[in-house]
Write an enzyme that holds these catalytic residues in place. Structure first.
Site, mmCIF file in Angstrom:
data_model
loop_
_atom_site.group_PDB
_atom_site.id
_atom_site.type_symbol
_atom_site.label_atom_id
_atom_site.label_comp_id
_atom_site.label_asym_id
_atom_site.label_seq_id
_atom_site.Cartn_x
_atom_site.Cartn_y
_atom_site.Cartn_z
ATOM 1 N N ASN A 15 1.013 -1.009 -0.212
ATOM 2 C CA ASN A 15 0.108 0.275 -0.009
ATOM 3 C C ASN A 15 0.772 1.228 0.107
ATOM 4 O OD1 ASN A 15 -2.854 -1.170 0.378
ATOM 5 N ND2 ASN A 15 -1.730 -2.108 1.876
ATOM 6 N N ASP A 37 5.239 -7.695 2.312
ATOM 7 C CA ASP A 37 4.055 -6.792 3.196
ATOM 8 C C ASP A 37 3.175 -7.962 4.176
ATOM 9 O OD1 ASP A 37 2.254 -3.519 2.614
ATOM 10 O OD2 ASP A 37 1.881 -5.245 4.231
ATOM 11 N N ASP A 58 5.649 -11.264 7.958
ATOM 12 C CA ASP A 58 5.324 -9.620 9.839
ATOM 13 C C ASP A 58 7.183 -9.364 9.750
ATOM 14 O OD1 ASP A 58 5.256 -8.075 12.288
ATOM 15 O OD2 ASP A 58 4.632 -10.253 13.239
ATOM 16 N N ASN A 84 10.241 0.415 4.561
ATOM 17 C CA ASN A 84 9.252 1.006 4.839
ATOM 18 C C ASN A 84 8.390 1.103 5.757
ATOM 19 O OD1 ASN A 84 8.018 3.284 3.370
ATOM 20 N ND2 ASN A 84 6.574 1.447 2.332
ATOM 21 N N SER A 135 10.320 9.760 8.642
ATOM 22 C CA SER A 135 9.345 10.882 8.349
ATOM 23 C C SER A 135 9.722 12.313 9.058
ATOM 24 C CB SER A 135 8.234 10.531 9.451
ATOM 25 O OG SER A 135 6.827 11.623 9.756
ATOM 26 N N TYR A 148 5.165 7.751 18.517
ATOM 27 C CA TYR A 148 5.704 7.794 16.117
ATOM 28 C C TYR A 148 7.037 8.548 16.235
ATOM 29 C CZ TYR A 148 5.097 8.445 11.229
ATOM 30 O OH TYR A 148 5.375 8.190 10.500
ATOM 31 N N LYS A 152 10.351 7.746 15.140
ATOM 32 C CA LYS A 152 11.277 8.201 14.068
ATOM 33 C C LYS A 152 12.360 8.697 14.332
ATOM 34 C CE LYS A 152 7.665 5.812 11.054
ATOM 35 N NZ LYS A 152 8.179 5.547 10.010
ATOM 36 N N VAL A 181 1.413 12.269 3.543
ATOM 37 C CA VAL A 181 1.428 11.450 2.617
ATOM 38 C C VAL A 181 -0.921 11.111 2.333
ATOM 39 C CG1 VAL A 181 2.269 10.267 0.710
ATOM 40 C CG2 VAL A 181 3.904 11.441 2.608
ATOM 41 N N THR A 183 -1.904 9.114 2.150
ATOM 42 C CA THR A 183 -1.860 7.367 1.742
ATOM 43 C C THR A 183 -3.415 6.697 3.133
ATOM 44 O OG1 THR A 183 -0.512 6.694 4.034
ATOM 45 C CG2 THR A 183 0.338 6.952 1.983
HETATM 46 N N1 LIG Z 1 1.738 8.888 5.117
HETATM 47 C C1 LIG Z 1 2.362 9.949 5.858
HETATM 48 O O1 LIG Z 1 1.971 10.848 5.621
HETATM 49 C C2 LIG Z 1 3.292 9.179 6.226
HETATM 50 C C3 LIG Z 1 4.512 10.046 6.171
HETATM 51 C C4 LIG Z 1 5.504 10.176 6.750
HETATM 52 C C5 LIG Z 1 6.145 9.053 6.735
HETATM 53 N N2 LIG Z 1 5.362 8.251 6.142
HETATM 54 C C6 LIG Z 1 5.467 6.485 6.679
HETATM 55 O O2 LIG Z 1 5.994 5.908 4.966
HETATM 56 C C7 LIG Z 1 5.596 4.579 5.478
HETATM 57 C C8 LIG Z 1 4.126 3.933 5.062
HETATM 58 O O3 LIG Z 1 3.982 4.239 5.572
HETATM 59 P P1 LIG Z 1 2.233 5.335 4.179
HETATM 60 O O4 LIG Z 1 1.961 5.893 4.840
HETATM 61 O O5 LIG Z 1 2.854 3.999 3.122
HETATM 62 O O6 LIG Z 1 1.823 3.515 5.581
HETATM 63 P P2 LIG Z 1 0.085 2.581 4.025
HETATM 64 O O7 LIG Z 1 -0.871 2.078 5.708
HETATM 65 O O8 LIG Z 1 -0.791 2.835 3.263
HETATM 66 O O9 LIG Z 1 1.182 1.761 4.056
HETATM 67 C C9 LIG Z 1 1.738 0.579 5.650
HETATM 68 C C10 LIG Z 1 1.797 -0.421 4.629
HETATM 69 O O10 LIG Z 1 3.581 -1.776 6.010
HETATM 70 C C11 LIG Z 1 2.666 -2.439 6.303
HETATM 71 N N3 LIG Z 1 2.829 -3.028 8.086
HETATM 72 C C12 LIG Z 1 2.883 -2.466 8.425
HETATM 73 N N4 LIG Z 1 2.689 -3.026 9.617
HETATM 74 C C13 LIG Z 1 3.896 -4.188 9.156
HETATM 75 C C14 LIG Z 1 4.548 -5.406 9.092
HETATM 76 N N5 LIG Z 1 4.857 -5.492 10.909
HETATM 77 N N6 LIG Z 1 4.747 -6.384 8.686
HETATM 78 C C15 LIG Z 1 5.042 -5.664 7.358
HETATM 79 N N7 LIG Z 1 4.173 -4.608 6.685
HETATM 80 C C16 LIG Z 1 3.664 -3.688 7.538
HETATM 81 C C17 LIG Z 1 1.019 -2.060 6.305
HETATM 82 O O11 LIG Z 1 0.569 -3.244 5.727
HETATM 83 C C18 LIG Z 1 1.242 -1.633 4.673
HETATM 84 O O12 LIG Z 1 0.738 -1.978 3.478
HETATM 85 C C19 LIG Z 1 6.193 4.358 7.041
HETATM 86 O O13 LIG Z 1 7.367 4.080 7.929
HETATM 87 C C20 LIG Z 1 5.254 5.674 7.778
HETATM 88 O O14 LIG Z 1 6.172 6.005 8.970
HETATM 89 C C21 LIG Z 1 4.270 7.994 5.998
#
Ligand SMILES: NC(=O)c1ccc[n+]([C@@H]2O[C@H](COP(=O)([O-])OP(=O)(O)OC[C@H]3O[C@@H](n4cnc5c(N)ncnc54)[C@H](O)[C@@H]3O)[C@@H](O)[C@H]2O)c1
Length: 260
Positions: A15, A37, A58, A84, A135, A148, A152, A181, A183
């Site tokens: 995702n 994932d 996991d 990621n 982040s 968080y 981070k 972002v 998501t």
């Molecule tokens: N979306 C934002 O605003 C944002 C901002 C800064 C940083 N981030 C970081 O970006 C990264 C991706 O996040 P995203 O926004 O795409 O979120 P998201 O929830 O869309 O995707 C995260 C993915 O990680 C997977 N995941 C979670 N726990 C897991 C585990 N134990 N094992 C394997 N997979 C696992 C989930 O199934 C999911 O597919 C994260 O590290 C998040 O902290 C996101």
């Protein structure tokens, strides 16, 4: 580094940002993509799109990371390891120990475990690149989410340590630090985009995952450590470093506006 003809592993790739990275790396001509994932169905769907290999694991466990890296190494040397996957839980010190531990395991230890498994072969070859997704919360702070922000910061510290320790061994390290972002993490199913709790995020400007992937490809091409899809974060980091009191006062005002 250029992604063309490379083997890349991306975690949390079912995702959001991870899926966008996989699609963009494919468009850039990556040879092999490992899509990892905990959500196996989502990983398989993304892998099928790009002719990649899905790994359902996991990654908040060392065994999951080892299995992922071994699957990748069976296909060839890992050129680019993207740690990621991450989670965001709300709350402060009152958040449960379980939430703190879950955050620590996936936001920090997953990076430790994946690199622990992948690094020896990279060192032997004298090449390889590690990209970790932290982040802007790891460089600044995040209103309302202590686990968080804290984990981070640790992710940024680990990436810096890896760059310092292995940069001269031929290992590139980049740390991706976006603000908001679009998501599932930011807007979980059914989230109301007008939710006042998301006011600070909206004020920052929410990027699309594809914008983040663009910033990553550019940052990798320049072998840059810090990849900031929201360039204004650089100014906030400088303000925090040069005037901590002023920066904290501004953050407290933001916190008060959100609370109000
Ligand atoms: N979306 C934002 O605003 C944002 C901002 C800064 C940083 N981030 C970081 O970006 C990264 C991706 O996040 P995203 O926004 O795409 O979120 P998201 O929830 O869309 O995707 C995260 C993915 O990680 C997977 N995941 C979670 N726990 C897991 C585990 N134990 N094992 C394997 N997979 C696992 C989930 O199934 C999911 O597919 C994260 O590290 C998040 O902290 C996101």
């Amino acid at each position: 580094m250029e992604v063309n003809d490379k083997l890349a592993v991306v975690t949390g790739a079912g995702n959001g940002i991870g899926a966008a990275l996989v699609r963009r790396f494919h468009a850039e001509g990556a040879r092999t993509l490992v899509v990892a994932d905990i959500d196996g169905g989502a990983a398989r769907a993304v892998a099928d799109e790009v002719g990649g290999i899905a790994v359902e694991a996991d990654l908040s466990t060392e065994a999951g990371n080892r299995e992922m890296v071994e699957t990748a190494l069976a296909l060839g040397p890992i050129d680019l390891l993207c740690c990621n996957a991450g989670i965001a839980v709300n709350g402060g010190v009152e958040a449960s120990d379980e939430d703190w531990q879950r955050s620590w395991d996936i936001n920090v230890m997953a990076h430790v475990w994946a690199v622990r498994a992948a690094l020896p072969a990279m060192l032997e070859r004298g090449e390889g690149h590690i990209l970790t997704t932290a982040s802007a919360a790891g460089l600044l702070s995040n209103i309302g989410t202590a686990p968080y922000s804290v984990t981070k910061h640790a992710a940024v510290a680990l990436a810096e340590w890896l760059s310092i320790t292995h940069g001269e061994d031929g290992i590139g390290v980049s740390c991706l630090c976006p603000q908001g972002v679009r998501t599932n993490m930011l807007f979980p199913d059914g989230a109301d985009e007008d939710d006042p709790a998301l006011a600070s995020v909206r004020a920052q400007g929410v990027l699309e995952p594809e914008d983040v992937a663009q910033a990553v490809v550019e940052g990798l091409a320049e072998d840059r450590f810090l990849i900031l899809p929201h360039p204004e974060v650089q100014g906030y980091v400088q303000a925090r470093a040069t005037d901590r009191e002023g920066w904290l006062a501004a953050m407290r005002r933001l916190q008060a506006r959100i609370r109000g």
